[in-house]
Design a protein around this motif. Structure first.
Motif, PDB file in Angstrom:
ATOM      1  N   TRP A  47      -1.114   3.862  -9.106  1.00 57.93           N
ATOM      2  CA  TRP A  47      -1.381   3.002  -7.932  1.00 57.93           C
ATOM      3  C   TRP A  47      -1.300   1.530  -8.338  1.00 57.93           C
ATOM      4  N   TYR A  48      -1.897   1.193  -9.488  1.00 59.96           N
ATOM      5  CA  TYR A  48      -1.943  -0.195  -9.962  1.00 59.96           C
ATOM      6  C   TYR A  48      -0.862  -0.504 -11.001  1.00 59.96           C
ATOM      7  N   ALA A  49       0.303   0.127 -10.898  1.00 58.77           N
ATOM      8  CA  ALA A  49       1.369  -0.160 -11.872  1.00 58.77           C
ATOM      9  C   ALA A  49       1.814  -1.624 -11.794  1.00 58.77           C
ATOM     10  N   ASP A  50       1.541  -2.272 -10.665  1.00 67.30           N
ATOM     11  CA  ASP A  50       1.877  -3.697 -10.528  1.00 67.30           C
ATOM     12  C   ASP A  50       0.831  -4.583 -11.205  1.00 67.30           C
ATOM     13  N   SER A  53       0.831  -1.213   0.000  1.00 69.61           N
ATOM     14  CA  SER A  53       0.000   0.000   0.000  1.00 69.61           C
ATOM     15  C   SER A  53       0.859   1.254   0.000  1.00 69.61           C
ATOM     16  N   SER A  54       1.984   1.203   0.729  1.00 66.47           N
ATOM     17  CA  SER A  54       2.810   2.416   0.786  1.00 66.47           C
ATOM     18  C   SER A  54       3.484   2.656  -0.566  1.00 66.47           C
ATOM     19  N   GLY A  55       3.925   1.589  -1.229  1.00 64.83           N
ATOM     20  CA  GLY A  55       4.514   1.744  -2.563  1.00 64.83           C
ATOM     21  C   GLY A  55       3.504   2.272  -3.562  1.00 64.83           C
ATOM     22  N   ARG A  56       2.269   1.761  -3.463  1.00 67.22           N
ATOM     23  CA  ARG A  56       1.209   2.220  -4.366  1.00 67.22           C
ATOM     24  C   ARG A  56       0.868   3.698  -4.122  1.00 67.22           C
ATOM     25  N   LEU A  57       0.755   4.063  -2.836  1.00 67.04           N
ATOM     26  CA  LEU A  57       0.410   5.455  -2.527  1.00 67.04           C
ATOM     27  C   LEU A  57       1.518   6.402  -2.983  1.00 67.04           C
ATOM     28  N   GLU A  58       2.749   5.993  -2.788  1.00 66.28           N
ATOM     29  CA  GLU A  58       3.874   6.839  -3.208  1.00 66.28           C
ATOM     30  C   GLU A  58       3.813   7.101  -4.725  1.00 66.28           C
ATOM     31  N   ARG A  59       3.540   6.055  -5.496  1.00 70.32           N
ATOM     32  CA  ARG A  59       3.433   6.234  -6.958  1.00 70.32           C
ATOM     33  C   ARG A  59       2.239   7.103  -7.329  1.00 70.32           C
ATOM     34  N   ALA A  60       1.109   6.881  -6.657  1.00 71.40           N
ATOM     35  CA  ALA A  60      -0.100   7.648  -6.977  1.00 71.40           C
ATOM     36  C   ALA A  60       0.123   9.135  -6.686  1.00 71.40           C
ATOM     37  N   ALA A  91      -7.844   5.260   1.300  1.00 69.91           N
ATOM     38  CA  ALA A  91      -8.730   4.821   2.380  1.00 69.91           C
ATOM     39  C   ALA A  91      -9.298   3.420   2.144  1.00 69.91           C
ATOM     40  N   GLU A  92      -9.656   3.110   0.900  1.00 69.13           N
ATOM     41  CA  GLU A  92     -10.395   1.869   0.615  1.00 69.13           C
ATOM     42  C   GLU A  92      -9.529   0.810  -0.083  1.00 69.13           C
ATOM     43  N   HIS A  93      -8.384   1.206  -0.615  1.00 70.24           N
ATOM     44  CA  HIS A  93      -7.509   0.320  -1.392  1.00 70.24           C
ATOM     45  C   HIS A  93      -8.166  -0.228  -2.651  1.00 70.24           C
ATOM     46  N   ARG A  94      -9.180   0.450  -3.126  1.00 68.62           N
ATOM     47  CA  ARG A  94      -9.863   0.147  -4.389  1.00 68.62           C
ATOM     48  C   ARG A  94     -10.823   1.306  -4.626  1.00 68.62           C
ATOM     49  N   ILE A  95     -11.531   1.296  -5.758  1.00 68.41           N
ATOM     50  CA  ILE A  95     -12.534   2.341  -5.980  1.00 68.41           C
ATOM     51  C   ILE A  95     -13.873   1.915  -5.404  1.00 68.41           C
ATOM     52  N   VAL A 140      -6.380   5.914 -20.143  1.00 65.54           N
ATOM     53  CA  VAL A 140      -5.389   6.733 -19.429  1.00 65.54           C
ATOM     54  C   VAL A 140      -4.827   5.958 -18.234  1.00 65.54           C
ATOM     55  N   ALA A 141      -5.692   5.240 -17.531  1.00 65.83           N
ATOM     56  CA  ALA A 141      -5.208   4.449 -16.385  1.00 65.83           C
ATOM     57  C   ALA A 141      -4.246   3.359 -16.861  1.00 65.83           C
ATOM     58  N   ALA A 142      -4.581   2.712 -17.970  1.00 70.60           N
ATOM     59  CA  ALA A 142      -3.695   1.668 -18.505  1.00 70.60           C
ATOM     60  C   ALA A 142      -2.338   2.272 -18.852  1.00 70.60           C
ATOM     61  N   ALA A 143      -2.361   3.447 -19.478  1.00 73.10           N
ATOM     62  CA  ALA A 143      -1.101   4.095 -19.868  1.00 73.10           C
ATOM     63  C   ALA A 143      -0.265   4.432 -18.641  1.00 73.10           C
ATOM     64  N   ALA A 144      -0.906   4.967 -17.603  1.00 71.50           N
ATOM     65  CA  ALA A 144      -0.152   5.329 -16.395  1.00 71.50           C
ATOM     66  C   ALA A 144       0.396   4.082 -15.703  1.00 71.50           C
ATOM     67  N   ALA A 145      -0.382   2.996 -15.719  1.00 68.60           N
ATOM     68  CA  ALA A 145       0.095   1.750 -15.104  1.00 68.60           C
ATOM     69  C   ALA A 145       1.335   1.244 -15.851  1.00 68.60           C
ATOM     70  N   LEU A 146       1.276   1.260 -17.180  1.00 69.34           N
ATOM     71  CA  LEU A 146       2.406   0.757 -17.976  1.00 69.34           C
ATOM     72  C   LEU A 146       3.617   1.683 -17.848  1.00 69.34           C
ATOM     73  N   ALA A 147       3.364   2.989 -17.762  1.00 69.56           N
ATOM     74  CA  ALA A 147       4.464   3.952 -17.623  1.00 69.56           C
ATOM     75  C   ALA A 147       5.131   3.839 -16.256  1.00 69.56           C
ATOM     76  N   GLY A 148       4.398   3.290 -15.278  1.00 68.44           N
ATOM     77  CA  GLY A 148       4.933   3.169 -13.919  1.00 68.44           C
ATOM     78  C   GLY A 148       5.779   1.932 -13.707  1.00 68.44           C
ATOM     79  N   SER A 149       6.086   1.223 -14.771  1.00 64.82           N
ATOM     80  CA  SER A 149       6.918   0.020 -14.643  1.00 64.82           C
ATOM     81  C   SER A 149       8.274   0.349 -14.018  1.00 64.82           C
ATOM     82  N   PRO A 150       8.712  -0.457 -13.038  1.00 66.39           N
ATOM     83  CA  PRO A 150      10.019  -0.197 -12.409  1.00 66.39           C
ATOM     84  C   PRO A 150      11.188  -0.455 -13.364  1.00 66.39           C
ATOM     85  N   ASP A 151      10.923  -1.064 -14.510  1.00 69.21           N
ATOM     86  CA  ASP A 151      11.987  -1.304 -15.494  1.00 69.21           C
ATOM     87  C   ASP A 151      12.279  -0.070 -16.333  1.00 69.21           C
TER      88      ASP A 151
END
Ligand SMILES: [Mg+2]
Length: 301
Positions: free
Chosen positions: A136-139, A7-14, A68-72, A168-179
């Motif tokens: 948030w969901y880059a993983d 959750s902390s890694g996800r929040l940091e990215r978001a 707060a909810e860890h999902r929508i 847009v969410a898909a693009a941000a998830a793919l752009a957030g790859s740690p690679d």
């Protein structure tokens, strides 16, 4: 490598994505300030603070609900949109009215479904706020797309608006790859594979075909750049622009803003997608000139 799913890694990215979104929104909206326009055309920065608009306000709610909810949770999201709605932040008239009625106790399900003679809004509002969810969901880019779909309904129920948010969410998830940032082709191919058949999807295929065009003005003339403020007139160009400069926030911003249109929104989308990855963070000097994020945005677990 898979992105950190804690959750902390996800929040940091978001939050990183939200800051990138806010910079794009706030500097993009300076193009509508007549005294600042000539400066910006020379790529010079106006004095701060730059105020963000509805894009950042709504994206802040997306991040607050995820924290707060860890999902929508659609009801929590609708409540947050309505509670924090500031009429002076440049919302469209339909959303202004909708959020006022929700605040007064109205049911978002009925109100959002009833917009535009029962077709729902196909505006770009569900897409403009969603990049931090992708971060948030880059993983898990598939989950990013699914949660983005759910997130659209409290305000935007037309299929194109929903798919615009998914893209847009898909693009941000793919752009957030740690690679590191994917190639322009693999970013758009990845997004296209994750979204259903639609005008937005058609536009993304055209954007994919135009990746080697050097002239953004021509591409914007073909794909649209938000002049109609619809999802399909906004998202394909924004993701074309983001895909080509995933590791260079400044270049992506100037290219996106330079073609005009709904500049705060196209730049909010581009900024949010880029800043999902470490290489796409906005320049520190730009971040400092943007007004602070709302104080109700959670900054830690
Ligand atoms: Mg705006």
């Amino acid at each position: 490598m898979t992105a950190d799913s804690s959750s902390s890694g996800r929040l940091e990215r978001a939050l990183a994505s939200l800051r990138g979104l806010a910079v794009g929104d706030a500097l993009g909206s300076q193009f509508f300030v007549p005294a600042h326009y000539p400066l910006l055309k020379r790529r010079e920065l106006p004095e701060g603070p730059w105020q963000w608009t509805d894009d950042t306000e709504m994206a802040s709610s997306v991040v607050a609900v995820l924290a707060a909810e860890h999902r929508i949770d659609q009801d929590a999201l609708a409540r947050s949109f309505a509670e924090h709605h500031d009429f002076d932040r440049g919302y469209g008239p339909a959303v202004n009215r909708l959020l006022r009625l929700v605040r007064e106790g109205g049911d978002w399900r009925e109100l959002a479904a009833g917009l535009f003679n029962g077709q729902g809004s196909w505006g770009n509002g569900a897409a403009m706020r969603i990049a931090p969810l992708g971060a948030w969901y880059a993983d898990d880019p598939e989950q990013a797309t699914h949660q983005a779909e759910i997130s659209a309904y409290p305000t935007h129920q037309h299929r194109e608006a929903v798919v615009g948010a998914m893209a847009v969410a898909a693009a941000a998830a793919l752009a957030g790859s740690p690679d590191g940032p994917p190639s322009p082709e693999s970013l758009l191919d990845g997004v296209i594979a994750l979204v259903p058949k639609s005008a937005v999807g058609q536009g993304l295929r055209r954007a994919r075909d135009m990746l080697d065009y050097g002239d953004a003005g021509t591409v914007a003339a073909v794909l649209g750049c938000g002049r109609r403020t619809t999802a399909h007139d906004t998202v394909p160009f924004a993701l074309w622009s983001a895909a080509r400069r995933l590791g260079d926030y400044e270049a992506a911003f100037w290219t996106t803003a330079g073609v005009g249109g709904d500049v705060d929104t196209t730049c909010a989308i581009v900024g949010g997608v880029l800043a999902s990855g470490k290489a796409g963070a906005p320049p520190a000097e730009w971040v400092e000139r943007v007004e602070a994020l709302p104080e109700w945005v959670p900054t830690g677990p």
